[in-house]
Design a protein around this motif. Structure first.
Motif: not given
Ligand SMILES: *[C@@H]1O[C@H](CO)[C@@H](O)[C@H](O)[C@H]1NC(C)=O
Ligand SMILES: *[C@@H]1O[C@H](CO)[C@@H](O)[C@H](O)[C@H]1NC(C)=O
Ligand SMILES: *[C@@H]1O[C@H](CO)[C@@H](O)[C@H](O)[C@H]1NC(C)=O
Ligand SMILES: *[C@@H]1O[C@H](CO)[C@@H](O)[C@H](O)[C@H]1NC(C)=O
Ligand SMILES: *[C@@H]1O[C@H](CO)[C@@H](O)[C@H](O)[C@H]1NC(C)=O
Ligand SMILES: *[C@@H]1O[C@H](CO)[C@@H](O)[C@H](O)[C@H]1NC(C)=O
Ligand SMILES: *[C@@H]1O[C@H](CO)[C@@H](O)[C@H](O)[C@H]1NC(C)=O
Length: 282
Positions: A39, A69, A71, A108, A113, A130, A132, A140
């Motif tokens: 990521v 995803i 955040w 996506v 993302a 972030c 994932i 991340n």
């Protein structure tokens, strides 16, 4: 000499050890479950009052329904944004982000993302994560988001002044920037004694208008007005000749390096904003 009893005993011990190791391995895989995926985030800056993008990419997965995803923001109680099973899930969203976030849903599937943040506020600055999950694994990366205000300066001839002067004006800056003048002919000259810079608070009481006047300028010379704070650096150039005035300007975001990203793909230290430098002829 080992007796048959000892051989059997040690064989059983060996088998038990091997089996235990195998079981430990299987359990270990079961717990860690999946592999880690790459990521990558890009440190960026938001301009107060405008929309911003928090950039994040990951190894794509063809199964959209398996992609999650998340955040997160350091210090925020709830999530900044969550996207799973092909759509937004904002049930755990923090109050301060309500109605202000969106992922690019059609992007996506290709591993984008990135988060769009509407109406950036000073308080949006901080560390974001972030996070994932895909069918291939999870990963991340953190992102430092800076907020402030920055704008392109415009330099004009100040016809009103007693001596030949230039006036550099930029509508919105925060935190308070430094303003430095330079000229092509007198390179390295210090113009601080022949200029006057002032900062005027705008009506929202955060950003300020920057005005700087440079006195005693000469013709056939190119002057630059450089405005800089910890977020951005902007320059306005002007050249006055007998027959024309040429101007151009540009703005650069001073982003620090790509943060915690595994890949070096985004490891650029300077991001250039393509804010069409304009050349004006009069
Ligand atoms: C993600 O998609 C958005 C919208 O198309 C785009 O603006 C942005 O540049 C993309 N980000 C990356 C890292 O590709
Ligand atoms: C120029 O000078 C005139 C008279 O001195 C004044 O009324 C006017 O406001 C000035 N204009 C600017 C842009 O400073
Ligand atoms: C220019 O001179 C002023 C003092 O007159 C000083 O404070 C400033 O640091 C100097 N700037 C540079 C770039 O040398
Ligand atoms: C501009 O130049 C004139 C004459 O050389 C001088 O008297 C005046 O003090 C200068 N102004 C500034 C702001 O330096
Ligand atoms: C700079 O500008 C301010 C406000 O316009 C003014 O009060 C001050 O006298 C000026 N200083 C110089 C050195 O010109
Ligand atoms: C800005 O500050 C002034 C004086 O402190 C106040 O009267 C005004 O209401 C403030 N404006 C905003 C938008 O907060
Ligand atoms: C400015 O440059 C032009 C062309 O190079 C020249 O004709 C003119 O005399 C110059 N003016 C001054 C004041 O140096």
């Amino acid at each position: 000499m080992a007796s048959p009893g000892q051989i059997i005993f040690w064989s059983i011990i060996s088998i038990i050890i091997i089996l235990a190791a195998a079981i430990a391995l299987i359990i270990g895989f079961g717990i860690s479950g999946k592999h880690f995926i790459t990521v990558t985030t890009l440190t960026s800056a938001g301009n107060i009052g405008e929309d911003g993008i928090l950039s994040c990419t990951f190894e794509p997965d063809i199964k959209l329904s398996d992609i999650v995803i998340q955040w997160l923001k350091e210090g925020a109680m709830g999530l900044v944004h969550e996207f799973k099973e092909g759509k937004d899930d904002l049930s755990d969203q923090d109050e301060m982000f309500r109605g202000r976030t969106a992922v690019f849903a059609d992007q996506v599937i290709v591993g984008n993302a990135s988060l769009r943040l509407k109406n950036v506020q000073l308080t949006d600055a901080g560390t974001y994560k972030c996070y994932i999950i895909t069918s291939k694994g999870k990963g991340n990366a953190n992102l430092e988001y800076k907020t402030g205000a920055f704008s392109i300066p415009e330099v004009n001839v100040e016809y009103n002044a007693s001596s030949e002067s230039l006036r550099c004006e930029a509508p919105r800056w925060f935190p308070q920037p430094t303003v430095v003048w330079a000229s092509q002919v007198d390179q390295g000259a210090n113009f601080s004694k022949v200029s006057n810079t002032s900062f005027e608070l705008n009506s929202e009481n955060v950003t300020m208008k920057v005005v700087s006047v440079l006195y005693n300028v000469t013709i056939n010379n190119t002057y630059s007005c450089m405005i800089e704070n910890n977020i951005a650096k902007a320059t306005g150039d002007i050249k006055v000749t007998d027959s024309e005035i040429k101007r151009r300007s540009h703005l650069q975001l001073l982003t620090s390096k790509a943060s915690l990203g595994v890949s070096s793909f985004f490891a650029i230290t300077w991001a250039l904003l393509p804010l069409s430098p304009h050349l004006m002829l009069k």
